[in-house]
Design an enzyme around this catalytic site. Structure first.
Site, mmCIF file in Angstrom:
data_model
loop_
_atom_site.group_PDB
_atom_site.id
_atom_site.type_symbol
_atom_site.label_atom_id
_atom_site.label_comp_id
_atom_site.label_asym_id
_atom_site.label_seq_id
_atom_site.Cartn_x
_atom_site.Cartn_y
_atom_site.Cartn_z
ATOM 1 N N CYS A 120 14.172 11.625 4.850
ATOM 2 C CA CYS A 120 14.445 11.223 6.238
ATOM 3 C C CYS A 120 15.925 11.315 6.581
ATOM 4 O O CYS A 120 16.275 11.284 7.753
ATOM 5 C CB CYS A 120 13.888 9.848 6.525
ATOM 6 S SG CYS A 120 14.272 8.688 5.238
ATOM 7 N N LYS A 173 0.854 -1.194 0.000
ATOM 8 C CA LYS A 173 0.000 0.000 0.000
ATOM 9 C C LYS A 173 0.885 1.237 0.000
ATOM 10 O O LYS A 173 1.566 1.518 0.977
ATOM 11 C CB LYS A 173 -0.899 0.035 1.235
ATOM 12 C CG LYS A 173 -1.963 1.117 1.108
ATOM 13 C CD LYS A 173 -2.488 1.616 2.434
ATOM 14 C CE LYS A 173 -1.529 2.513 3.151
ATOM 15 N NZ LYS A 173 -1.225 3.777 2.438
ATOM 16 N N GLU A 219 11.898 1.606 8.717
ATOM 17 C CA GLU A 219 12.784 2.736 8.409
ATOM 18 C C GLU A 219 11.986 3.979 8.766
ATOM 19 O O GLU A 219 11.094 4.375 8.020
ATOM 20 C CB GLU A 219 13.182 2.663 6.930
ATOM 21 C CG GLU A 219 14.433 3.442 6.625
ATOM 22 C CD GLU A 219 14.124 4.819 6.138
ATOM 23 O OE1 GLU A 219 14.081 5.745 6.990
ATOM 24 O OE2 GLU A 219 13.918 4.977 4.932
ATOM 25 N N GLU A 255 11.776 16.407 13.523
ATOM 26 C CA GLU A 255 12.145 16.619 12.125
ATOM 27 C C GLU A 255 11.233 17.677 11.485
ATOM 28 O O GLU A 255 10.014 17.519 11.488
ATOM 29 C CB GLU A 255 11.905 15.296 11.391
ATOM 30 C CG GLU A 255 13.033 14.789 10.592
ATOM 31 C CD GLU A 255 12.672 13.463 9.910
ATOM 32 O OE1 GLU A 255 13.404 13.096 9.017
ATOM 33 O OE2 GLU A 255 11.677 12.803 10.280
HETATM 34 P P1 ADP Z 1 3.642 10.909 6.947
HETATM 35 O O1 ADP Z 1 3.312 11.571 8.244
HETATM 36 O O2 ADP Z 1 4.887 11.375 6.340
HETATM 37 O O3 ADP Z 1 2.497 10.844 5.981
HETATM 38 P P2 ADP Z 1 3.112 8.255 7.875
HETATM 39 O O4 ADP Z 1 3.970 7.399 8.723
HETATM 40 O O5 ADP Z 1 1.873 8.799 8.475
HETATM 41 O O6 ADP Z 1 4.031 9.408 7.334
HETATM 42 O O7 ADP Z 1 2.707 7.483 6.550
HETATM 43 C C1 ADP Z 1 3.528 6.545 5.903
HETATM 44 C C2 ADP Z 1 2.660 5.428 5.363
HETATM 45 O O8 ADP Z 1 1.969 4.811 6.453
HETATM 46 C C3 ADP Z 1 1.575 5.865 4.382
HETATM 47 O O9 ADP Z 1 1.437 4.849 3.400
HETATM 48 C C4 ADP Z 1 0.346 5.946 5.246
HETATM 49 O O10 ADP Z 1 -0.864 5.760 4.546
HETATM 50 C C5 ADP Z 1 0.577 4.776 6.176
HETATM 51 N N1 ADP Z 1 -0.143 4.884 7.439
HETATM 52 C C6 ADP Z 1 -0.349 5.979 8.193
HETATM 53 N N2 ADP Z 1 -1.044 5.674 9.310
HETATM 54 C C7 ADP Z 1 -1.295 4.336 9.259
HETATM 55 C C8 ADP Z 1 -1.960 3.409 10.116
HETATM 56 N N3 ADP Z 1 -2.499 3.779 11.268
HETATM 57 N N4 ADP Z 1 -2.004 2.123 9.731
HETATM 58 C C9 ADP Z 1 -1.433 1.728 8.601
HETATM 59 N N5 ADP Z 1 -0.793 2.538 7.747
HETATM 60 C C10 ADP Z 1 -0.719 3.834 8.064
#
Ligand code: ADP
Length: 490
Positions: A294, A182, A260, A392
Protein backbone atom coordinates in the site's frame (compact mmCIF):
# COMPACT_ATOMS: atom_id res chain seq x y z
CA UNK A 1 15.24 -23.24 24.75
CA UNK A 2 13.14 -21.71 22.01
CA UNK A 3 11.75 -24.44 19.82
CA UNK A 4 12.46 -24.61 16.12
CA UNK A 5 9.77 -26.20 13.94
CA UNK A 6 9.77 -27.81 10.52
CA UNK A 7 7.66 -25.99 7.95
CA UNK A 8 5.15 -28.87 7.85
CA UNK A 9 4.62 -28.60 11.63
CA UNK A 10 3.69 -24.92 11.26
CA UNK A 11 0.92 -25.52 8.72
CA UNK A 12 -2.43 -25.67 10.55
CA UNK A 13 -5.89 -26.03 9.04
CA UNK A 14 -8.22 -25.38 11.97
CA UNK A 15 -9.37 -22.30 13.82
CA UNK A 16 -7.60 -21.33 17.03
CA UNK A 17 -10.24 -20.50 19.64
CA UNK A 18 -9.84 -20.47 23.42
CA UNK A 19 -6.42 -22.11 23.15
CA UNK A 20 -7.77 -25.06 21.12
CA UNK A 21 -7.55 -26.02 17.45
CA UNK A 22 -11.11 -26.55 16.26
CA UNK A 23 -12.85 -27.15 12.93
CA UNK A 24 -15.51 -24.68 11.75
CA UNK A 25 -18.83 -25.36 13.50
CA UNK A 26 -20.52 -26.04 10.15
CA UNK A 27 -17.64 -28.37 9.19
CA UNK A 28 -16.85 -26.42 6.01
CA UNK A 29 -13.38 -25.93 4.55
CA UNK A 30 -11.77 -24.07 1.66
CA UNK A 31 -8.49 -24.41 -0.23
CA UNK A 32 -5.43 -22.24 0.20
CA UNK A 33 -3.38 -22.30 -3.00
CA UNK A 34 0.15 -21.46 -4.08
CA UNK A 35 -0.14 -18.41 -6.37
CA UNK A 36 2.95 -19.54 -8.31
CA UNK A 37 1.31 -22.75 -9.48
CA UNK A 38 -2.34 -22.78 -8.45
CA UNK A 39 -1.70 -25.97 -6.44
CA UNK A 40 -3.56 -26.53 -3.18
CA UNK A 41 -1.32 -26.17 -0.12
CA UNK A 42 -3.89 -27.00 2.54
CA UNK A 43 -7.60 -26.89 3.34
CA UNK A 44 -8.54 -24.57 6.18
CA UNK A 45 -11.70 -23.88 8.18
CA UNK A 46 -14.37 -21.88 6.38
CA UNK A 47 -15.81 -20.05 9.37
CA UNK A 48 -19.10 -18.23 9.65
CA UNK A 49 -21.04 -16.43 12.34
CA UNK A 50 -21.04 -19.36 14.80
CA UNK A 51 -17.23 -19.48 14.78
CA UNK A 52 -16.94 -15.71 15.06
CA UNK A 53 -19.29 -15.82 18.06
CA UNK A 54 -17.29 -18.60 19.73
CA UNK A 55 -14.14 -16.52 19.29
CA UNK A 56 -15.79 -13.48 20.88
CA UNK A 57 -17.11 -15.58 23.77
CA UNK A 58 -13.59 -16.85 24.46
CA UNK A 59 -12.08 -13.36 24.17
CA UNK A 60 -14.69 -12.01 26.60
CA UNK A 61 -13.96 -14.71 29.18
CA UNK A 62 -10.20 -14.13 28.91
CA UNK A 63 -10.34 -10.33 29.05
CA UNK A 64 -10.52 -9.57 32.81
CA UNK A 65 -7.48 -11.65 33.74
CA UNK A 66 -5.39 -10.42 30.81
CA UNK A 67 -6.36 -6.80 31.49
CA UNK A 68 -5.30 -7.20 35.11
CA UNK A 69 -2.07 -9.12 34.40
CA UNK A 70 1.10 -7.32 35.45
CA UNK A 71 2.56 -5.27 32.62
CA UNK A 72 5.85 -7.11 32.92
CA UNK A 73 4.09 -10.47 32.64
CA UNK A 74 2.34 -9.42 29.43
CA UNK A 75 5.69 -8.12 28.18
CA UNK A 76 7.38 -11.44 28.98
CA UNK A 77 4.80 -13.39 26.95
CA UNK A 78 5.29 -11.05 23.99
CA UNK A 79 9.07 -11.35 24.24
CA UNK A 80 8.78 -15.16 24.15
CA UNK A 81 6.50 -14.90 21.10
CA UNK A 82 9.08 -12.64 19.44
CA UNK A 83 11.87 -15.14 20.20
CA UNK A 84 9.84 -17.97 18.66
CA UNK A 85 9.19 -15.93 15.53
CA UNK A 86 12.89 -15.16 15.14
CA UNK A 87 13.91 -18.76 15.84
CA UNK A 88 11.45 -19.94 13.19
CA UNK A 89 12.13 -17.14 10.70
CA UNK A 90 13.28 -19.50 7.93
CA UNK A 91 10.23 -21.75 8.10
CA UNK A 92 7.83 -18.82 8.46
CA UNK A 93 9.55 -17.05 5.56
CA UNK A 94 9.08 -20.15 3.42
CA UNK A 95 5.43 -20.37 4.45
CA UNK A 96 4.89 -16.74 3.42
CA UNK A 97 6.52 -17.46 0.04
CA UNK A 98 4.39 -20.57 -0.38
CA UNK A 99 0.99 -18.97 0.14
CA UNK A 100 1.74 -15.40 -0.92
CA UNK A 101 4.40 -15.83 -3.62
CA UNK A 102 7.07 -13.32 -2.58
CA UNK A 103 10.73 -14.39 -2.89
CA UNK A 104 12.13 -16.16 0.17
CA UNK A 105 14.50 -13.30 1.10
CA UNK A 106 11.48 -10.98 1.25
CA UNK A 107 9.41 -13.55 3.15
CA UNK A 108 12.14 -13.93 5.75
CA UNK A 109 12.55 -10.17 5.85
CA UNK A 110 8.84 -9.84 6.54
CA UNK A 111 9.14 -12.25 9.48
CA UNK A 112 11.88 -10.13 11.04
CA UNK A 113 9.93 -6.96 10.32
CA UNK A 114 6.72 -8.32 11.86
CA UNK A 115 8.66 -9.69 14.83
CA UNK A 116 10.21 -6.27 15.43
CA UNK A 117 6.72 -4.92 16.25
CA UNK A 118 6.22 -7.69 18.77
CA UNK A 119 9.49 -6.81 20.53
CA UNK A 120 8.67 -3.12 20.35
CA UNK A 121 5.23 -3.48 21.89
CA UNK A 122 6.53 -5.94 24.49
CA UNK A 123 8.69 -3.09 25.73
CA UNK A 124 5.92 -0.51 25.34
CA UNK A 125 3.63 -2.68 27.52
CA UNK A 126 5.71 -1.67 30.51
CA UNK A 127 5.48 2.06 29.70
CA UNK A 128 1.75 2.71 29.66
CA UNK A 129 1.80 5.73 31.94
CA UNK A 130 -1.05 7.91 33.10
CA UNK A 131 -0.92 11.39 34.63
CA UNK A 132 -1.39 12.94 38.02
CA UNK A 133 -3.01 16.25 37.15
CA UNK A 134 -1.67 19.33 39.01
CA UNK A 135 -4.07 20.13 41.80
CA UNK A 136 -6.96 22.44 40.86
CA UNK A 137 -9.00 22.44 44.10
CA UNK A 138 -8.11 21.72 47.74
CA UNK A 139 -9.10 18.25 48.82
CA UNK A 140 -9.41 16.87 45.31
CA UNK A 141 -6.98 14.67 43.43
CA UNK A 142 -7.42 14.26 39.70
CA UNK A 143 -5.62 11.71 37.61
CA UNK A 144 -5.82 10.05 34.21
CA UNK A 145 -5.14 6.36 33.77
CA UNK A 146 -5.02 4.29 30.60
CA UNK A 147 -7.02 1.12 30.20
CA UNK A 148 -7.30 -1.45 27.41
CA UNK A 149 -10.33 -0.77 25.20
CA UNK A 150 -11.56 -4.36 25.43
CA UNK A 151 -11.95 -7.01 22.74
CA UNK A 152 -10.28 -6.06 19.47
CA UNK A 153 -11.32 -7.47 16.09
CA UNK A 154 -8.40 -7.56 13.62
CA UNK A 155 -8.95 -8.06 9.88
CA UNK A 156 -5.91 -8.26 7.67
CA UNK A 157 -4.93 -8.45 3.98
CA UNK A 158 -2.85 -10.96 2.03
CA UNK A 159 0.11 -8.81 0.92
CA UNK A 160 2.01 -9.12 4.22
CA UNK A 161 0.48 -12.23 5.79
CA UNK A 162 2.66 -12.03 8.91
CA UNK A 163 3.54 -8.38 9.42
CA UNK A 164 0.00 -7.00 9.10
CA UNK A 165 -1.43 -9.27 11.76
CA UNK A 166 1.59 -9.09 14.10
CA UNK A 167 1.40 -5.31 13.91
CA UNK A 168 -2.18 -5.45 15.25
CA UNK A 169 -2.02 -8.32 17.73
CA UNK A 170 1.18 -7.10 19.42
CA UNK A 171 -0.10 -3.66 20.52
CA UNK A 172 -3.51 -5.12 21.42
CA UNK A 173 -1.99 -7.73 23.73
CA UNK A 174 0.53 -5.23 25.11
CA UNK A 175 -2.32 -2.89 26.04
CA UNK A 176 -4.21 -5.71 27.80
CA UNK A 177 -6.86 -6.26 25.12
CA UNK A 178 -7.96 -9.67 23.92
CA UNK A 179 -8.22 -10.35 20.20
CA UNK A 180 -10.45 -12.01 17.64
CA UNK A 181 -8.82 -12.03 14.21
CA UNK A 182 -9.52 -13.04 10.63
CA UNK A 183 -6.64 -13.09 8.16
CA UNK A 184 -7.20 -12.79 4.39
CA UNK A 185 -8.63 -15.81 2.62
CA UNK A 186 -5.62 -15.99 0.26
CA UNK A 187 -3.07 -16.25 3.08
CA UNK A 188 -4.44 -17.60 6.39
CA UNK A 189 -1.66 -20.16 6.97
CA UNK A 190 1.01 -17.75 8.18
CA UNK A 191 -1.42 -16.19 10.66
CA UNK A 192 -2.40 -19.63 11.96
CA UNK A 193 1.29 -20.49 12.38
CA UNK A 194 1.70 -17.30 14.41
CA UNK A 195 -1.21 -18.34 16.63
CA UNK A 196 0.53 -21.66 17.23
CA UNK A 197 3.71 -19.85 18.29
CA UNK A 198 1.71 -17.45 20.47
CA UNK A 199 0.21 -20.46 22.23
CA UNK A 200 3.67 -21.89 22.78
CA UNK A 201 4.86 -18.50 24.07
CA UNK A 202 2.26 -18.67 26.83
CA UNK A 203 -0.50 -16.41 25.53
CA UNK A 204 -3.38 -17.63 27.76
CA UNK A 205 -6.39 -19.39 26.19
CA UNK A 206 -8.92 -16.94 24.78
CA UNK A 207 -6.53 -13.99 24.69
CA UNK A 208 -5.85 -14.55 20.97
CA UNK A 209 -8.48 -16.21 18.78
CA UNK A 210 -8.04 -16.66 15.07
CA UNK A 211 -10.54 -17.87 12.48
CA UNK A 212 -10.17 -18.32 8.73
CA UNK A 213 -12.99 -17.78 6.24
CA UNK A 214 -13.46 -17.86 2.48
CA UNK A 215 -14.22 -14.62 0.66
CA UNK A 216 -17.96 -15.48 0.74
CA UNK A 217 -18.00 -16.09 4.47
CA UNK A 218 -15.73 -13.19 5.44
CA UNK A 219 -18.64 -10.77 5.52
CA UNK A 220 -21.07 -12.74 7.72
CA UNK A 221 -18.27 -13.82 10.09
CA UNK A 222 -16.93 -10.30 10.53
CA UNK A 223 -20.46 -8.83 10.65
CA UNK A 224 -21.04 -10.80 13.83
CA UNK A 225 -18.10 -9.00 15.44
CA UNK A 226 -19.28 -5.64 14.13
CA UNK A 227 -22.73 -6.09 15.66
CA UNK A 228 -21.43 -7.40 18.99
CA UNK A 229 -21.24 -4.79 21.74
CA UNK A 230 -18.52 -6.73 23.51
CA UNK A 231 -16.11 -6.04 20.62
CA UNK A 232 -14.91 -2.49 21.34
CA UNK A 233 -12.46 -1.92 18.53
CA UNK A 234 -11.89 -2.87 14.91
CA UNK A 235 -8.44 -2.67 13.39
CA UNK A 236 -8.26 -3.24 9.66
CA UNK A 237 -5.76 -3.11 6.84
CA UNK A 238 -7.19 -3.51 3.36
CA UNK A 239 -9.09 -1.74 0.63
CA UNK A 240 -10.88 1.59 1.08
CA UNK A 241 -14.36 0.27 0.13
CA UNK A 242 -14.16 -2.49 2.75
CA UNK A 243 -12.75 -0.02 5.29
CA UNK A 244 -15.69 2.32 4.72
CA UNK A 245 -18.10 -0.57 5.08
CA UNK A 246 -16.49 -1.57 8.39
CA UNK A 247 -16.74 2.02 9.65
CA UNK A 248 -20.42 2.23 8.70
CA UNK A 249 -21.24 -1.18 10.14
CA UNK A 250 -19.40 -0.37 13.40
CA UNK A 251 -21.38 2.81 13.89
CA UNK A 252 -24.33 1.19 15.64
CA UNK A 253 -22.09 -0.07 18.44
CA UNK A 254 -19.72 2.95 18.24
CA UNK A 255 -16.50 1.00 18.10
CA UNK A 256 -13.09 2.58 18.08
CA UNK A 257 -11.52 2.11 14.63
CA UNK A 258 -8.07 1.96 13.09
CA UNK A 259 -8.19 1.83 9.32
CA UNK A 260 -5.11 1.46 7.16
CA UNK A 261 -6.58 1.61 3.67
CA UNK A 262 -5.49 2.04 0.09
CA UNK A 263 -2.88 4.47 -1.09
CA UNK A 264 -1.98 6.12 -4.38
CA UNK A 265 1.55 7.16 -3.52
CA UNK A 266 3.25 9.88 -5.56
CA UNK A 267 7.02 9.77 -6.10
CA UNK A 268 8.49 13.08 -7.29
CA UNK A 269 11.91 13.43 -8.89
CA UNK A 270 13.01 17.08 -9.00
CA UNK A 271 15.66 18.28 -11.42
CA UNK A 272 18.09 18.79 -8.54
CA UNK A 273 17.79 15.16 -7.43
CA UNK A 274 20.58 12.60 -7.40
CA UNK A 275 19.08 10.56 -10.24
CA UNK A 276 20.95 7.33 -9.50
CA UNK A 277 19.77 7.47 -5.90
CA UNK A 278 16.22 8.23 -7.05
CA UNK A 279 16.18 5.21 -9.35
CA UNK A 280 17.52 2.97 -6.58
CA UNK A 281 14.95 4.33 -4.12
CA UNK A 282 12.13 3.89 -6.61
CA UNK A 283 13.12 0.30 -7.35
CA UNK A 284 13.20 -0.52 -3.64
CA UNK A 285 9.88 1.19 -2.92
CA UNK A 286 8.05 0.02 -6.03
CA UNK A 287 9.13 -3.54 -6.66
CA UNK A 288 9.16 -4.92 -3.12
CA UNK A 289 6.47 -7.59 -3.04
CA UNK A 290 5.99 -7.06 -6.80
CA UNK A 291 4.40 -3.68 -6.17
CA UNK A 292 1.65 -5.21 -4.01
CA UNK A 293 2.25 -2.84 -1.12
CA UNK A 294 0.00 0.00 0.00
CA UNK A 295 3.01 2.32 0.23
CA UNK A 296 4.25 1.45 -3.30
CA UNK A 297 4.72 4.49 -5.52
CA UNK A 298 1.79 4.44 -7.94
CA UNK A 299 2.51 7.72 -9.80
CA UNK A 300 6.03 8.88 -10.59
CA UNK A 301 6.41 12.59 -11.47
CA UNK A 302 9.70 13.51 -13.13
CA UNK A 303 10.88 17.03 -13.98
CA UNK A 304 10.97 17.51 -17.75
CA UNK A 305 14.65 18.53 -17.61
CA UNK A 306 15.70 15.08 -16.37
CA UNK A 307 12.77 13.02 -17.69
CA UNK A 308 14.42 11.15 -20.54
CA UNK A 309 17.62 10.42 -18.59
CA UNK A 310 15.65 9.16 -15.59
CA UNK A 311 13.38 7.05 -17.80
CA UNK A 312 16.39 5.41 -19.50
CA UNK A 313 18.16 4.67 -16.21
CA UNK A 314 14.98 3.25 -14.71
CA UNK A 315 13.96 1.12 -17.69
CA UNK A 316 17.43 -0.46 -17.85
CA UNK A 317 17.34 -1.42 -14.16
CA UNK A 318 13.72 -2.65 -14.33
CA UNK A 319 14.35 -4.79 -17.41
CA UNK A 320 17.10 -6.59 -15.46
CA UNK A 321 14.82 -7.63 -12.58
CA UNK A 322 14.49 -11.39 -12.26
CA UNK A 323 10.90 -12.64 -12.26
CA UNK A 324 10.62 -16.21 -10.96
CA UNK A 325 8.82 -18.38 -8.43
CA UNK A 326 9.82 -17.91 -4.80
CA UNK A 327 11.54 -21.31 -4.95
CA UNK A 328 14.22 -19.77 -7.26
CA UNK A 329 16.90 -18.20 -5.01
CA UNK A 330 17.57 -15.52 -7.65
CA UNK A 331 13.90 -14.39 -7.75
CA UNK A 332 13.33 -10.66 -7.22
CA UNK A 333 9.67 -10.61 -8.20
CA UNK A 334 7.28 -13.53 -7.74
CA UNK A 335 3.75 -14.11 -8.98
CA UNK A 336 0.91 -11.73 -8.23
CA UNK A 337 -1.51 -13.01 -5.61
CA UNK A 338 -4.35 -14.17 -7.90
CA UNK A 339 -6.22 -13.82 -11.17
CA UNK A 340 -8.11 -10.74 -9.91
CA UNK A 341 -4.79 -8.94 -9.35
CA UNK A 342 -3.47 -9.85 -12.80
CA UNK A 343 -6.70 -8.70 -14.43
CA UNK A 344 -6.48 -5.29 -12.76
CA UNK A 345 -2.85 -4.77 -13.79
CA UNK A 346 -3.62 -5.80 -17.37
CA UNK A 347 -6.63 -3.47 -17.46
CA UNK A 348 -4.58 -0.54 -16.16
CA UNK A 349 -1.69 -1.04 -18.60
CA UNK A 350 -4.00 -1.56 -21.61
CA UNK A 351 -5.93 1.57 -20.68
CA UNK A 352 -2.72 3.62 -20.35
CA UNK A 353 -1.38 2.39 -23.69
CA UNK A 354 -4.69 3.12 -25.41
CA UNK A 355 -4.41 6.70 -24.08
CA UNK A 356 -0.90 7.22 -25.42
CA UNK A 357 1.54 5.73 -22.88
CA UNK A 358 4.80 4.33 -24.31
CA UNK A 359 5.97 0.94 -23.00
CA UNK A 360 9.70 1.28 -22.20
CA UNK A 361 9.93 -2.25 -20.79
CA UNK A 362 7.48 -5.02 -19.85
CA UNK A 363 3.81 -4.34 -20.49
CA UNK A 364 2.70 -7.98 -20.67
CA UNK A 365 1.88 -11.12 -18.73
CA UNK A 366 4.58 -13.78 -18.43
CA UNK A 367 2.30 -16.76 -19.04
CA UNK A 368 5.28 -19.05 -19.64
CA UNK A 369 6.17 -18.81 -15.92
CA UNK A 370 2.69 -19.59 -14.57
CA UNK A 371 -0.81 -18.19 -14.27
CA UNK A 372 -0.12 -15.06 -12.19
CA UNK A 373 3.08 -13.46 -13.49
CA UNK A 374 3.38 -9.96 -14.92
CA UNK A 375 6.54 -8.40 -16.37
CA UNK A 376 8.00 -5.42 -14.47
CA UNK A 377 6.87 -2.48 -16.53
CA UNK A 378 7.84 1.14 -17.12
CA UNK A 379 5.44 3.39 -19.03
CA UNK A 380 6.46 6.83 -20.30
CA UNK A 381 4.11 9.71 -21.18
CA UNK A 382 1.55 8.92 -18.48
CA UNK A 383 -1.31 11.43 -18.16
CA UNK A 384 -3.94 12.18 -15.49
CA UNK A 385 -6.80 10.72 -17.57
CA UNK A 386 -5.37 7.19 -17.22
CA UNK A 387 -6.99 4.84 -14.67
CA UNK A 388 -3.68 4.23 -12.95
CA UNK A 389 -3.38 7.89 -11.99
CA UNK A 390 -6.38 7.70 -9.66
CA UNK A 391 -6.52 3.99 -8.74
CA UNK A 392 -3.80 1.85 -7.16
CA UNK A 393 -2.46 -0.65 -9.73
CA UNK A 394 -0.97 -2.87 -6.98
CA UNK A 395 1.50 -4.48 -9.35
CA UNK A 396 4.98 -4.05 -10.87
CA UNK A 397 4.08 -1.08 -13.09
CA UNK A 398 5.68 2.38 -13.02
CA UNK A 399 3.93 5.18 -14.95
CA UNK A 400 6.14 8.24 -15.54
CA UNK A 401 4.38 11.62 -15.57
CA UNK A 402 6.16 14.84 -16.62
CA UNK A 403 6.12 18.19 -14.78
CA UNK A 404 7.76 21.58 -15.19
CA UNK A 405 7.64 23.29 -11.79
CA UNK A 406 7.37 22.52 -8.10
CA UNK A 407 3.83 23.82 -7.59
CA UNK A 408 2.59 21.72 -10.51
CA UNK A 409 4.23 18.59 -9.05
CA UNK A 410 2.76 19.16 -5.60
CA UNK A 411 -0.68 19.88 -7.04
CA UNK A 412 -0.59 16.68 -9.08
CA UNK A 413 0.75 14.63 -6.17
CA UNK A 414 -2.07 15.84 -3.90
CA UNK A 415 -4.75 15.44 -6.56
CA UNK A 416 -6.00 12.15 -5.10
CA UNK A 417 -8.51 11.01 -2.51
CA UNK A 418 -5.73 9.05 -0.80
CA UNK A 419 -2.90 10.06 1.50
CA UNK A 420 -0.79 7.20 2.80
CA UNK A 421 2.83 7.35 1.59
CA UNK A 422 4.59 9.89 -0.62
CA UNK A 423 8.18 10.24 -1.75
CA UNK A 424 10.40 12.87 -3.29
CA UNK A 425 14.01 13.27 -4.29
CA UNK A 426 15.75 16.65 -4.14
CA UNK A 427 19.05 17.99 -2.87
CA UNK A 428 17.82 21.50 -2.13
CA UNK A 429 17.30 21.91 1.62
CA UNK A 430 14.73 24.66 1.32
CA UNK A 431 12.73 22.71 -1.25
CA UNK A 432 12.87 19.63 0.98
CA UNK A 433 11.29 21.57 3.82
CA UNK A 434 8.60 23.14 1.58
CA UNK A 435 7.58 19.98 -0.22
CA UNK A 436 7.56 17.78 2.90
CA UNK A 437 5.13 20.17 4.56
CA UNK A 438 2.84 20.46 1.54
CA UNK A 439 2.40 16.81 0.65
CA UNK A 440 -0.95 15.49 1.91
CA UNK A 441 0.16 12.13 3.26
CA UNK A 442 0.72 10.34 6.56
CA UNK A 443 4.22 9.28 5.52
CA UNK A 444 6.85 11.15 3.50
CA UNK A 445 10.04 9.54 2.18
CA UNK A 446 12.71 12.18 1.48
CA UNK A 447 15.58 10.83 -0.62
CA UNK A 448 14.61 7.41 0.73
CA UNK A 449 12.54 4.53 -0.66
CA UNK A 450 12.30 2.24 2.37
CA UNK A 451 10.30 3.81 5.18
CA UNK A 452 9.09 0.91 7.29
CA UNK A 453 10.17 0.74 10.93
CA UNK A 454 8.51 -0.44 14.12
CA UNK A 455 9.79 2.75 15.78
CA UNK A 456 7.89 5.01 13.34
CA UNK A 457 4.16 5.88 13.17
CA UNK A 458 2.63 4.22 10.10
CA UNK A 459 -0.74 5.43 8.81
CA UNK A 460 -2.57 7.71 6.45
CA UNK A 461 -4.74 10.78 6.02
CA UNK A 462 -7.77 11.43 3.74
CA UNK A 463 -9.32 8.20 2.42
CA UNK A 464 -6.22 6.20 3.35
CA UNK A 465 -7.71 5.97 6.83
CA UNK A 466 -6.80 6.85 10.40
CA UNK A 467 -4.89 5.42 13.31
CA UNK A 468 -1.16 4.76 13.55
CA UNK A 469 0.73 1.48 13.85
CA UNK A 470 4.14 1.23 15.50
CA UNK A 471 6.07 3.87 17.45
CA UNK A 472 5.22 5.37 20.83
CA UNK A 473 1.84 6.41 19.38
CA UNK A 474 0.80 2.90 18.31
CA UNK A 475 -0.57 1.85 21.70
CA UNK A 476 -2.98 4.80 21.93
CA UNK A 477 -5.33 3.14 19.45
CA UNK A 478 -5.81 0.23 21.87
CA UNK A 479 -6.24 2.28 25.05
CA UNK A 480 -8.88 4.52 26.49
CA UNK A 481 -8.25 7.23 29.06
CA UNK A 482 -10.11 7.13 32.35
CA UNK A 483 -10.28 10.25 34.50
CA UNK A 484 -10.31 9.64 38.25
CA UNK A 485 -11.45 12.43 40.54
CA UNK A 486 -11.01 11.73 44.24
CA UNK A 487 -12.54 14.11 46.71
CA UNK A 488 -12.65 14.46 50.48
CA UNK A 489 -8.89 14.48 50.85
CA UNK A 490 -8.67 17.46 53.22
P1 ADP B 1 -8.16 -7.00 -1.30
O1 ADP B 1 -9.03 -6.40 -2.36
O2 ADP B 1 -6.75 -6.62 -1.40
O3 ADP B 1 -8.37 -8.47 -1.10
P2 ADP B 1 -9.93 -6.38 0.86
O4 ADP B 1 -10.12 -5.07 1.53
O5 ADP B 1 -11.02 -6.89 0.01
O6 ADP B 1 -8.59 -6.26 0.05
O7 ADP B 1 -9.59 -7.49 1.94
C1 ADP B 1 -8.88 -7.26 3.12
C2 ADP B 1 -9.47 -8.10 4.23
O8 ADP B 1 -10.85 -7.73 4.40
C3 ADP B 1 -9.48 -9.60 3.97
O9 ADP B 1 -9.25 -10.26 5.21
C4 ADP B 1 -10.87 -9.86 3.48
O10 ADP B 1 -11.33 -11.18 3.71
C5 ADP B 1 -11.66 -8.90 4.34
N1 ADP B 1 -12.95 -8.52 3.76
C6 ADP B 1 -13.25 -8.27 2.48
N2 ADP B 1 -14.55 -7.93 2.34
C7 ADP B 1 -15.09 -7.97 3.59
C8 ADP B 1 -16.39 -7.72 4.13
N3 ADP B 1 -17.40 -7.33 3.36
N4 ADP B 1 -16.56 -7.85 5.45
C9 ADP B 1 -15.55 -8.20 6.24
N5 ADP B 1 -14.31 -8.46 5.81
C10 ADP B 1 -14.07 -8.35 4.50
Amino acid sequence: MTKRYELSELIRGDNFIDGEWVAAVAGKRFDVTNPATGEVIREVADSDTADARAATDAAARAFPAWRDALARDRAAVLHRWHALMVENADALGRLISLEQGKPFAEGRGEVMYGASYVAWFADEATRIYGDLIPQQQRGKRMSAIKEPVGIVAAITPWNFPLAMIARKIAPALAAGCTVVAKPAEDTPLTALALAMLADEAGVPPGVLNLISASRDNAMPAVADWLADNRVRKVTFTGSTPVGKYLARASADTLKKLSLELGGNAPFIVFDDADLEAAVTGLLAAKFRNGGQTCVSPNRVYVHSGVYERFADLLATRVAALKVAPASDPAAQIGPMINERAIDKITRHVDDAVSRGARVLTGGKRLAELGPNYYAPTVLADATPDMHMSCDETFGPVVPLFRFDDEAEAIGAANDTLFGLASYFYSQDVRRIDRVARQLEAGIVGINEGILASEAAPFGGVKESGYGREGSKYGLDDYLSIKYLCQGGLE
